[in-house]
Design an enzyme around this catalytic site. Structure first.
Site, short mmCIF file in Angstrom:
data_model
loop_
_atom_site.label_atom_id
_atom_site.label_comp_id
_atom_site.label_asym_id
_atom_site.label_seq_id
_atom_site.Cartn_x
_atom_site.Cartn_y
_atom_site.Cartn_z
N GLY A 1 1.60 2.41 11.02
CA GLY A 1 2.64 3.46 10.99
C GLY A 1 3.25 3.77 12.35
O GLY A 1 3.95 4.78 12.49
N GLU B 1 -6.48 -4.42 10.41
CA GLU B 1 -5.47 -3.39 10.60
C GLU B 1 -5.81 -2.59 11.85
O GLU B 1 -6.54 -1.58 11.77
CB GLU B 1 -5.45 -2.45 9.39
CG GLU B 1 -4.99 -3.10 8.12
CD GLU B 1 -4.23 -2.12 7.23
OE1 GLU B 1 -3.10 -2.43 6.85
OE2 GLU B 1 -4.75 -1.02 6.97
N ASN C 1 0.85 -1.19 0.00
CA ASN C 1 0.00 0.00 0.00
C ASN C 1 0.89 1.24 0.00
O ASN C 1 1.41 1.63 1.04
CB ASN C 1 -0.91 -0.04 1.25
CG ASN C 1 -1.82 1.16 1.33
OD1 ASN C 1 -1.89 1.97 0.39
ND2 ASN C 1 -2.52 1.30 2.45
N TRP C 2 1.05 1.84 -1.18
CA TRP C 2 1.96 2.99 -1.31
C TRP C 2 1.31 4.31 -0.88
O TRP C 2 1.94 5.36 -0.95
CB TRP C 2 2.47 3.09 -2.75
CG TRP C 2 3.38 1.98 -3.16
CD1 TRP C 2 3.95 1.04 -2.34
CD2 TRP C 2 3.86 1.66 -4.48
NE1 TRP C 2 4.72 0.18 -3.07
CE2 TRP C 2 4.68 0.53 -4.39
CE3 TRP C 2 3.65 2.24 -5.74
CZ2 TRP C 2 5.32 -0.04 -5.50
CZ3 TRP C 2 4.27 1.67 -6.85
CH2 TRP C 2 5.10 0.54 -6.72
N LYS C 3 0.04 4.25 -0.51
CA LYS C 3 -0.69 5.44 -0.02
C LYS C 3 -0.45 6.62 -0.97
O LYS C 3 -0.46 6.44 -2.18
CB LYS C 3 -0.27 5.74 1.43
CG LYS C 3 -0.40 4.50 2.31
CD LYS C 3 -0.31 4.75 3.78
CE LYS C 3 -0.48 3.44 4.53
NZ LYS C 3 -0.52 3.57 5.97
N GLU D 1 -7.40 5.21 7.38
CA GLU D 1 -7.05 6.60 7.07
C GLU D 1 -8.23 7.30 6.38
O GLU D 1 -8.47 8.48 6.57
CB GLU D 1 -5.78 6.64 6.21
CG GLU D 1 -4.55 6.37 7.07
CD GLU D 1 -3.38 5.72 6.35
OE1 GLU D 1 -3.38 5.65 5.11
OE2 GLU D 1 -2.47 5.25 7.06
N HIS E 1 -10.15 1.68 4.37
CA HIS E 1 -8.89 1.88 5.12
C HIS E 1 -9.13 2.88 6.25
O HIS E 1 -9.86 3.86 6.08
CB HIS E 1 -7.79 2.37 4.18
CG HIS E 1 -6.43 2.28 4.81
ND1 HIS E 1 -6.00 3.19 5.75
CD2 HIS E 1 -5.44 1.37 4.68
CE1 HIS E 1 -4.78 2.83 6.15
NE2 HIS E 1 -4.42 1.73 5.52
N GLY F 1 2.42 -0.88 4.50
CA GLY F 1 2.59 0.51 4.10
C GLY F 1 4.05 0.88 3.97
O GLY F 1 4.70 0.59 2.98
N SER G 1 2.43 -1.94 10.66
CA SER G 1 3.86 -1.98 11.02
C SER G 1 4.52 -3.32 10.74
O SER G 1 5.39 -3.76 11.50
CB SER G 1 4.05 -1.56 12.48
OG SER G 1 3.66 -0.23 12.67
P1 PGA Z 1 2.12 0.48 7.82
O1 PGA Z 1 0.73 0.76 7.04
O2 PGA Z 1 2.68 -0.79 7.26
O3 PGA Z 1 2.98 1.68 7.47
O4 PGA Z 1 1.81 0.39 9.26
C1 PGA Z 1 -0.17 -0.29 6.79
C2 PGA Z 1 -1.43 0.24 6.16
O5 PGA Z 1 -1.85 1.37 6.48
O6 PGA Z 1 -2.04 -0.43 5.32
#
Ligand code: PGA
Length: 244
Positions: free
Chosen positions: A168, A162, A10-12, A94, A92, A230, A209
């Site tokens: 993160g 998640e 997931n490159w966001k 976010e 997600h 991520g 993470s």
């Molecule tokens: P992260 O993000 O690996 O940076 O914790 C995962 C995600 O948001 O899908």
């Protein structure tokens, strides 16, 4: 030989167009890694280039809750399918947090992915201050997201657990706790989807993470079919270590 685990990068909104192309080219050499099925998830404008340069399956990071029409700024599941996506991340945290996405909206998005022939990667998970009522939170998120879904034999759903506090933060959720959540998902989803569909057409993914230091912790757990990653998916060195 272990089953291959999914690895969804997931490159966001982290990369420029050029950086996405460069990373896609580098990812090509990882695509044939023995233990993983790799899926890349760039931002919308980069999808065609990532498909072209990496030759790896692509997931969109989102899709619209409507099929077509006057929805400025939205991208439909049908168009995502048309340009070559196989999956779409839905719900997600976010987006739930920054854009106030509700379970009801997420439910509509899942229906759109099915209608378009995309596989939804449904994200869910508790916030830090919800840890004590985690099970309740997850069951409610899932029941609402799956409401009135009618599934066909060739549909598939990825459930991506998640925990919001793990995203993160550098604090991954231990594998035994992830497996407990798998059982909760099964309880919540079987009623709606049916036991046969759940056993044959769903995958259970962990995200939060995941990195080269902790990925092995999950690897021999049969309940965990893969990872949504991520920040570690942006670093080639980390990726290589994880795929070793
Ligand atoms: P992260 O993000 O690996 O940076 O914790 C995962 C995600 O948001 O899908």
């Amino acid at each position: 030989m272990k089953n291959k685990k999914y690895f969804i990068a997931n490159w966001k909104m982290e990369l420029s167009y050029k950086q996405s192309v460069d990373l896609s080219l580098k990812m090509k050499e990882l695509a044939f890694a023995k233990n993983f099925k790799l899926i890349l998830s760039p931002s919308f404008p980069m999808i065609p280039a990532v498909l072209r340069y990496s030759d790896i399956e692509v997931s969109a990071q989102d899709c619209a809750a409507w099929e077509k029409g006057a929805y400025t700024g939205e991208v439909s599941a049908k168009v995502l399918k048309e340009i070559g996506c196989s999956y779409a991340i839905v719900g997600h945290s976010e987006r739930r947090n920054h854009l106030n996405e509700s379970d009801e909206l997420i439910n509509e998005k899942i229906k759109q992915t099915f209608g378009a022939g995309l596989i939804p990667i449904l994200c869910f998970g508790e916030k830090e201050d919800e840890l004590e009522k985690k099970e309740q939170v997850i069951v409610s998120q899932l029941k609402n997201a799956l409401k009135n879904l009618s599934v066909k034999n060739n549909d598939k759903i990825f459930f991506a657990y998640e925990p919001v506090w793990a995203i993160g933060s550098g604090r991954n959720c231990p594998a035994d706790r992830v497996i407990e959540v798998f059982r909760t998902v099964k309880r919540a989803a079987v009623n709606v989807l049916g036991a046969e569909f759940f056993d044959n057409n769903t995958e259970f993914i962990y995200g939060g993470s995941v990195d080269s230091e902790n990925i092995n912790e999950y690897f021999d757990k049969k309940e965990i079919n893969g990872f949504l990653v991520g920040s570690s998916s942006l670093k080639m060195k980390e990726m290589k270590k994880m795929f070793d």
